[in-house]
Design an enzyme around this catalytic site. Structure first.
Site, PDB file in Angstrom:
ATOM      1  N   SER A  33       0.830  -1.210   0.000  1.00  0.00           N
ATOM      2  CA  SER A  33       0.000   0.000   0.000  1.00  0.00           C
ATOM      3  C   SER A  33       0.862   1.257   0.000  1.00  0.00           C
ATOM      4  O   SER A  33       0.345   2.369   0.013  1.00  0.00           O
ATOM      5  CB  SER A  33      -0.927   0.002   1.223  1.00  0.00           C
ATOM      6  OG  SER A  33      -0.170  -0.138   2.409  1.00  0.00           O
ATOM      7  N   THR A 165     -39.777  26.765 -10.489  1.00  0.00           N
ATOM      8  CA  THR A 165     -40.057  25.389 -10.064  1.00  0.00           C
ATOM      9  C   THR A 165     -40.217  24.618 -11.369  1.00  0.00           C
ATOM     10  O   THR A 165     -40.721  25.172 -12.358  1.00  0.00           O
ATOM     11  CB  THR A 165     -41.333  25.281  -9.205  1.00  0.00           C
ATOM     12  OG1 THR A 165     -42.440  25.740  -9.972  1.00  0.00           O
ATOM     13  CG2 THR A 165     -41.242  26.115  -7.929  1.00  0.00           C
ATOM     14  N   HIS A 166     -39.763  23.392 -11.386  1.00  0.00           N
ATOM     15  CA  HIS A 166     -39.740  22.587 -12.628  1.00  0.00           C
ATOM     16  C   HIS A 166     -38.945  23.295 -13.731  1.00  0.00           C
ATOM     17  O   HIS A 166     -39.185  23.048 -14.912  1.00  0.00           O
ATOM     18  CB  HIS A 166     -41.159  22.295 -13.150  1.00  0.00           C
ATOM     19  CG  HIS A 166     -42.112  21.850 -12.101  1.00  0.00           C
ATOM     20  ND1 HIS A 166     -42.346  20.524 -11.811  1.00  0.00           N
ATOM     21  CD2 HIS A 166     -42.891  22.561 -11.241  1.00  0.00           C
ATOM     22  CE1 HIS A 166     -43.238  20.438 -10.811  1.00  0.00           C
ATOM     23  NE2 HIS A 166     -43.580  21.657 -10.456  1.00  0.00           N
ATOM     24  N   SER A 287     -13.821  28.021 -27.614  1.00  0.00           N
ATOM     25  CA  SER A 287     -13.861  26.841 -28.474  1.00  0.00           C
ATOM     26  C   SER A 287     -12.790  26.993 -29.538  1.00  0.00           C
ATOM     27  O   SER A 287     -12.523  28.094 -30.011  1.00  0.00           O
ATOM     28  CB  SER A 287     -15.238  26.722 -29.118  1.00  0.00           C
ATOM     29  OG  SER A 287     -15.145  25.991 -30.324  1.00  0.00           O
ATOM     30  N   LYS A 293     -17.893  31.189 -28.775  1.00  0.00           N
ATOM     31  CA  LYS A 293     -18.242  30.407 -27.594  1.00  0.00           C
ATOM     32  C   LYS A 293     -17.397  30.683 -26.365  1.00  0.00           C
ATOM     33  O   LYS A 293     -16.207  30.962 -26.454  1.00  0.00           O
ATOM     34  CB  LYS A 293     -18.164  28.908 -27.908  1.00  0.00           C
ATOM     35  CG  LYS A 293     -19.334  28.467 -28.744  1.00  0.00           C
ATOM     36  CD  LYS A 293     -19.473  26.962 -28.746  1.00  0.00           C
ATOM     37  CE  LYS A 293     -20.112  26.472 -27.477  1.00  0.00           C
ATOM     38  NZ  LYS A 293     -20.163  25.018 -27.447  1.00  0.00           N
ATOM     39  N   ASN A 295     -17.172  28.531 -22.864  1.00  0.00           N
ATOM     40  CA  ASN A 295     -17.722  27.333 -22.215  1.00  0.00           C
ATOM     41  C   ASN A 295     -17.466  27.316 -20.717  1.00  0.00           C
ATOM     42  O   ASN A 295     -16.368  27.651 -20.274  1.00  0.00           O
ATOM     43  CB  ASN A 295     -17.109  26.079 -22.842  1.00  0.00           C
ATOM     44  CG  ASN A 295     -17.455  25.971 -24.310  1.00  0.00           C
ATOM     45  OD1 ASN A 295     -18.540  26.357 -24.718  1.00  0.00           O
ATOM     46  ND2 ASN A 295     -16.521  25.478 -25.099  1.00  0.00           N
ATOM     47  N   GLU A 300     -18.712  22.622 -15.230  1.00  0.00           N
ATOM     48  CA  GLU A 300     -18.991  21.259 -15.696  1.00  0.00           C
ATOM     49  C   GLU A 300     -18.132  20.236 -14.964  1.00  0.00           C
ATOM     50  O   GLU A 300     -18.590  19.150 -14.601  1.00  0.00           O
ATOM     51  CB  GLU A 300     -18.742  21.157 -17.205  1.00  0.00           C
ATOM     52  CG  GLU A 300     -19.729  21.984 -18.017  1.00  0.00           C
ATOM     53  CD  GLU A 300     -19.292  22.100 -19.475  1.00  0.00           C
ATOM     54  OE1 GLU A 300     -19.943  21.480 -20.315  1.00  0.00           O
ATOM     55  OE2 GLU A 300     -18.300  22.789 -19.759  1.00  0.00           O
ATOM     56  N   TYR A 327      -9.877  -6.224  12.721  1.00  0.00           N
ATOM     57  CA  TYR A 327      -9.217  -5.777  11.495  1.00  0.00           C
ATOM     58  C   TYR A 327      -9.226  -6.858  10.420  1.00  0.00           C
ATOM     59  O   TYR A 327      -9.039  -8.031  10.708  1.00  0.00           O
ATOM     60  CB  TYR A 327      -7.760  -5.381  11.798  1.00  0.00           C
ATOM     61  CG  TYR A 327      -6.991  -4.945  10.559  1.00  0.00           C
ATOM     62  CD1 TYR A 327      -7.054  -3.635  10.107  1.00  0.00           C
ATOM     63  CD2 TYR A 327      -6.239  -5.867   9.820  1.00  0.00           C
ATOM     64  CE1 TYR A 327      -6.374  -3.242   8.963  1.00  0.00           C
ATOM     65  CE2 TYR A 327      -5.553  -5.479   8.677  1.00  0.00           C
ATOM     66  CZ  TYR A 327      -5.629  -4.166   8.251  1.00  0.00           C
ATOM     67  OH  TYR A 327      -4.966  -3.782   7.120  1.00  0.00           O
TER      68      TYR A 327
END
Ligand code: ARG
Length: 467
Positions: A33, A165-166, A287, A293, A295, A300, A327
């Site tokens: 590890s 809403t929605h 872009s 553009k 972005n 994101e 353990y």
């Protein structure tokens, strides 16, 4: 550090006779590890210093041996920090890497450090210390994010935008009020972090393999030296518990979900169609083919990090389910999940704090959108209840007809003539136009927690006093 042959020798000494021929490559691959738990080096060394100091204080090891151990550990710490330390996979993990190096540096006294302890309580300690620090970092990062939102909310306490809403226009709200919704969310995340620190603030060291030890150790002393409130109370639980890590991951998942919803809003708001905000160049990209553009990449990616963080929670829950006490080696798989989630969360909060601080709020666009979509229809219905004595259900019906008429005429509610409105219900007077503007609509919503600028300012003051 040690060359190949002496490395094999020291690792064999650690393992004992049964593995004298050395683990084969596959075993080494699955077992080691060190590739990830070297991240715990500082915690491991701190824990060992506290343990050795306590052992000497209790007369379990001599003061000379303790001094050699502490000095050797200090050397190892600087070796690791300067990059001079050579980690060995044969030595499996951070605990054995440090201990083997200590033996090279100080000789037989190194062997006394592991008295009254096991790697089981050692790893529980190191990992707890690491997670506790990470929770404290998260607490500070959330405070910075909340503070960014408080500043934007204050600046935009009067900026009207459509509430949804929605994702359909519902009623006008203020941008300040919308910002304060996130303050509430991140405030709850931060309070979850604080509770988690409280839950896990107990020292595992001294639980040994699982049963405690016959040596006259002082667990209160090590707990204090390592900044824990107290020692854990059950040695079996101590070496098998990973719920401090699960709690971190659950909190991280919930916070990441909040961040992801915000990221989604930023993506929507920054489209030319909405145009509610403009992101700074620092948090967006152009872009390579479409020059117009911009972005929202950072938003994101914050939205995507949520997937990783949630995945880490599910992975560790699945590792832990069904493990008998105490353990099991399965638990070695706890660290990478937490390390990865912690890194993602830290980055996501920092990126969001930057975006919130840097984005340009386009109040004109927000206001124009707030006024369209019949967002003050509820205000008309409320007026009919208040001023014309209609039951709310009838007022709702009358308002529905007014909206239909406006739709048919291609105009907003406030653009209908009095005659138009009276043709639907004769009780309507010219005063109704006072409530059909978006400013009047938000100003009236003074109920506790409502969107009226005066109320939002009260909420901001409440949070300022607590941030
Ligand atoms: N590398 C191990 C882990 O991360 C340390 C504990 C090993 N304990 C043992 N009994 N093999 O869990």
């Amino acid at each position: 550090m040690a060359d190949g042959s002496s490395e094999t020798k020291s690792s064999n000494q650690m393992w004992g006779g049964r593995f004298a021929s050395g683990p084969d490559a596959i075993m080494e691959e699955i077992n080691a590890s060190i590739g990830f738990d070297k991240k715990l080096y500082a915690q491991d060394i701190r824990g060992s210093v506290a343990h050795a100091t306590m052992l000497a204080h209790q007369g379990i090891i001599s003061a000379e041996d303790k001094d050699k151990i502490v000095h050797g550990l200090d050397t190892i710490l600087s070796e690791i920090e300067s990059g001079a330390f050579e980690f060995s996979r044969r030595l499996e993990d951070i605990h054995m890497n440090v201990e083997a190096r200590l033996a090279t540096l100080i000789g037989p006294a190194a062997g006394r450090l592991h008295t009254a302890r096991s790697r089981n309580d050692q790893v529980a300690l190191d990992f707890r210390l690491w997670v506790k620090e990470e929770l404290q970092k998260t607490e500070r990062a959330l405070t910075a994010l909340i503070s960014a939102f408080l500043d934007r909310a204050e600046e935009h306490a009067d900026t009207v935008m459509p509430g949804f809403t929605h994702l359909q226009t519902a009623q006008p709200v203020t941008f300040g009020h919308h910002c304060m919704a996130y303050v509430e969310m991140f405030g709850r995340d931060r309070s979850r972090v604080r509770h988690a620190i409280e839950h896990m603030d107990e020292s595992p060291i001294g639980a040994a393999a699982l049963a405690g030890t016959g040596f006259p150790i002082d667990r209160h002393m090590t707990a204090k030296a390592l900044g824990f409130r107290e020692p854990t109370r059950n040695s079996i639980d101590t070496v098998s518990d990973r719920d401090f890590a699960l709690e971190f991951l659950s909190i991280a998942s919930i916070a990441a979900t909040h961040l992801s919803r915000l990221a989604e809003e930023i993506v929507i708001w920054s489209t030319p169609q909405f145009g509610f905000i403009r992101l700074s160049d620092a948090f967006s990209t152009g872009s390579s083919i479409m020059p117009q553009k911009k972005n929202p990449d950072a938003a994101e990616l914050v939205r995507a990090k949520t997937g990783r963080i949630n995945g880490s929670l599910i992975a560790l829950l699945t590792v832990m389910k069904g493990l008998p006490l105490a353990y099991s080696k399965d638990m070695q798989e706890d660290k990478e999940q937490v390390f990865d989630a912690a890194e993602s969360l830290e980055l996501a909060i920092a990126a969001m704090t930057g975006m919130v601080r840097d984005m340009t709020v386009r109040a004109d666009r927000m206001k124009a959108a707030a006024g369209s979509g019949y967002s003050t229809a509820t205000d008309l219905a409320d007026w009919l209840v208040r001023e014309a004595g209609l039951p709310f259900r009838d007022a709702h019906h009358v308002t529905g007809r007014a909206v239909a008429l406006a739709e048919q005429k291609g105009c907003d509610l406030a653009d209908l003539s009095l005659a138009d409105l009276q043709s639907i219900n004769p009780a309507i007077t010219g005063k109704v136009f006072d409530v059909l503007t978006v400013e009047a609509s938000v100003a009236r919503r003074t109920s506790f927690g409502g969107t009226a600028p005066a109320e939002v300012r009260k909420q901001i003051a409440w949070w300022r006093a607590r941030n």
